[in-house]
Structure formats: structure tokens, C-alpha cells
Design an enzyme around this catalytic site. Structure first.
Site: not given
Length: 355
Positions: A17, A48, A51, A81, A117, A132, A152, A165
Site C-alpha cells: 500500500d 477506493e 480499486k 483495497v 472474497k 462496487k 497506531a 465494521e
């Protein structure tokens, strides 16, 4: 990832990332170098908007240049992502190569790290709309390495986003988890799960462990989603289109939370829960600095979400609603009139944050 490696195999490939590379990139390279392993990396953005299938293509190109072997595991280090993109590439390259997930955000640790997934958003040229997770696969990582110290390095909003979530799981499955969030959630957001005098030892880890345990219990018996009535889909009916509104500034966990509170109101209007329960949930969401409404959550978007759910969940809405904190049921008969009543009720709350 750095375990026993035969002679001539002292190399590894990793997708990292972009945000993580800025903070930890050199440390990661130094670590592998100390193990006598040459690390080849490709860095991709983890937002996003990134993606997309093009990101998968970029990763596949890098794998081809590296000449990744059929049974050579590569690492995916980043947020949800990046893990999704990596899972898609792993599934496609040579019809399947092993990969190791290393989630680095709270959201990814409790969500993307669990299950099989993977998916990317898809822009359909025929209708000029972006859907999406419309392209995806069921493909399991060979392993998943969890290091909560990454949390952190996140900012406050990203930590709150992860709680979207976690709170979802509490609402549909666990009063214990909900009570932990009520009592300690605000301080966990503020301290970003670092050791603190404001939170008793072990509470942060308990929140993460409970969340992962619930996900494993729910996903394990239904990995391939043969059963489409899933309580873990709570907060994922209206949020999908909310996230896809052009130019909207909303993160996944935030959209899930807005959806989740809206579903609380649907539950109340059906007599499943009392207003006291609604207000208790609302206060918990506010303490976690999560948005509870959005100007983009309109009658049109909400009803289109229901129609999209019928398509995605094979002929029925299958919308999870709570019947109490920690308990839920799926319904398939939500009407446009019911949505409008819930939207009217939504306006009566004093929202401190909106998406």
C-alpha cells in the site's frame, strides 16, 4: 514469508500500500535484507477510486516481470483495497498462486483479513456506471499475518472507520462486544489501540479478537455464500450505492454505519426494537465518531439499493435487521413507503457527523 527457503530461492515479491510504503517501506526492505532475502516490491495506492481492474493489471504486469513461480507465495501488505486487488491477481496469475495477507488498517484486520472474497469495482461502459465489487473471486490466502501495531500509524478518522465494521458485528451478534464499545470505544479511537491509562489492558485486543471470532463463525460454514441470508451483510444494503456517489467523501466503514443506523430505524418502525435501543445505538455510534446520516441517502438511492440487493442476493432483498442488540433477522419485503418513513425519522436525530 521469511521462513525456510531452499537454495536459489532467496527472494520474495510484495505488493505494498502506498501509504504503508511511505511509513514502513524502508523498514520492510531492511527486514528482508537481514534475513538474506531479496525483496521486489510494487507500490499501489489504496483508496477506493483506485480499486479498479487497471490496478490488477498493474500487479499482474509486475508479477510477469518478476517471473513469479507457480508455488511461490507473494505478500500483500496494506488496507482492504490493496488486499482485494492482490487477491484478484493471485487468483488469476497462472490460474492461482499463493499469497499472504498482511492487513495494516483496523478495518482490514477485522474484515478483509477474514474470508476468501476478493473484488474490484467495475465501470460498465454500456451504462456509464460504476458498480462496487462487481468483479471478484473466491480465493483464499495461504496465510494471514496480523500485527495490530499498524493501527497506531492511522489517523483518527481511519480508526473510526474501522469501528464501522466492528459495531456492525456487535449489533447482529454480540452484546458483549457492543458493551465493550459503549464503555471503551471512544478512548480506543482516541488512543488508536496503543497502551493507555484510559483503557484497561487487554480491552483493545479483546475487541479485535471478538470481531474476528464472529467473522470466522459466520463465514466459516458459508465460505462460498451458498446461503445468501447472512447477518454479516448488515450495513451493506444501502452503503454500496452510497459509496459509489460521484465525488462523495465517505469511507467504507462510515457508509456501513450510516446504513446500519438507517436499518435500526427500519427495525424500530417494524416493532423489532424500542426507541430506547435505537437511542442507545445512536449514542454508541456518536461516541465512535461515526457518521449516522448522509445527504446522499435519498429515497431514490435507498429504493435503488433495495432493487440492487434483489439482483445481488438472487431474487430477494434479504436485508438484515436487528431484533435486539446482538440478534438479527433477514427480511425481503421492505417497501418504498417504509423507506420514506425511516428517512423522515432519520431527520429527527441530532446528527453530529454526516457522510
Amino acid at each position: 514469508a521469511t521462513g525456510v527457503h531452499p537454495e536459489g530461492y532467496n527472494r520474495r515479491f510484495a505488493v505494498i500500500d502506498e501509504a504503508i510504503n511511505e511509513i514502513h517501506g524502508q523498514k520492510i526492505l531492511d527486514y528482508f535484507s537481514a534475513q538474506g532475502i531479496e525483496l521486489t516490491t510494487v507500490v499501489i495506492p489504496g483508496g477506493e477510486p483506485d480499486k479498479r481492474p487497471a490496478a490488477v493489471d498493474k500487479l499482474l504486469d509486475a508479477m510477469c516481470l518478476y517471473k513469479l513461480r507457480r508455488r511461490e507465495p507473494f505478500l500483500a501488505i496494506g488496507g482492504g483495497v490493496v488486499l482485494d486487488i492482490a487477491g484478484m491477481a493471485a487468483c488469476m496469475y497462472r490460474r492461482g498462486v499463493p499469497f499472504v495477507r498482511v492487513p495494516t488498517t483496523l478495518l482490514a484486520i477485522v474484515d478483509a483479513s477474514v474470508g476468501v472474497k476478493n473484488g474490484v469495482d467495475y465501470c460498465c461502459a454500456a451504462v456509464d456506471e460504476t458498480y462496487k465489487n462487481r468483479i471478484g473471486s473466491f480465493y483464499a490466502p495461504s496465510s494471514c499475518l496480523l500485527d495490530t501495531s499498524f493501527i497506531a500509524t492511522q489517523d483518527r478518522r481511519n480508526v473510526s472507520n474501522g469501528f464501522g465494521e466492528i459495531l456492525k458485528l456487535a449489533l447482529v451478534r454480540s452484546t458483549d462486544l457492543f458493551e465493550l464499545l459503549e464503555t471503551h470505544g471512544a478512548n480506543l479511537v482516541e488512543d488508536r489501540f496503543a497502551p493507555s491509562l484510559s483503557v484497561p489492558d487487554g480491552v483493545g485486543q479483546r475487541v479485535i479478537d471478538l470481531s474476528i471470532q464472529i467473522m470466522l463463525e459466520e463465514l466459516g460454514p458459508n465460505l462460498w455464500e451458498h446461503t445468501l441470508e447472512r447477518c454479516v451483510d448488515y450495513g451493506h444494503t444501502f452503503s454500496k450505492l452510497l459509496e459509489m456517489v460521484p465525488g462523495v467523501d465517505i469511507m467504507h466503514g462510515e457508509a456501513v454505519n450510516i446504513d446500519g443506523f438507517f436499518c435500526c430505524l427500519l427495525s424500530y418502525l417494524r416493532g423489532f426494537i424500542t426507541m430506547d435501543t435505537v437511542e442507545r445505538v445512536f449514542l454508541c455510534m456518536q461516541s465512535l465518531s461515526l457518521p449516522t446520516t448522509s445527504s446522499h441517502l435519498t429515497s431514490k438511492l435507498a429504493w435503488q439499493s433495495c432493487k440492487d440487493a434483489v439482483e445481488h442476493r438472487h431474487g430477494a432483498q434479504r436485508i438484515p435487521l436487528i431484533t435486539d442488540i446482538g440478534e438479527s433477522v433477514c427480511v425481503s419485503d421492505v417497501t418504498p413507503e417504509e423507506i420514506d418513513r425511516a428517512l423522515d425519522l432519520l431527520q429527527k436525530f441530532d446528527h453530529t457527523k454526516s457522510g
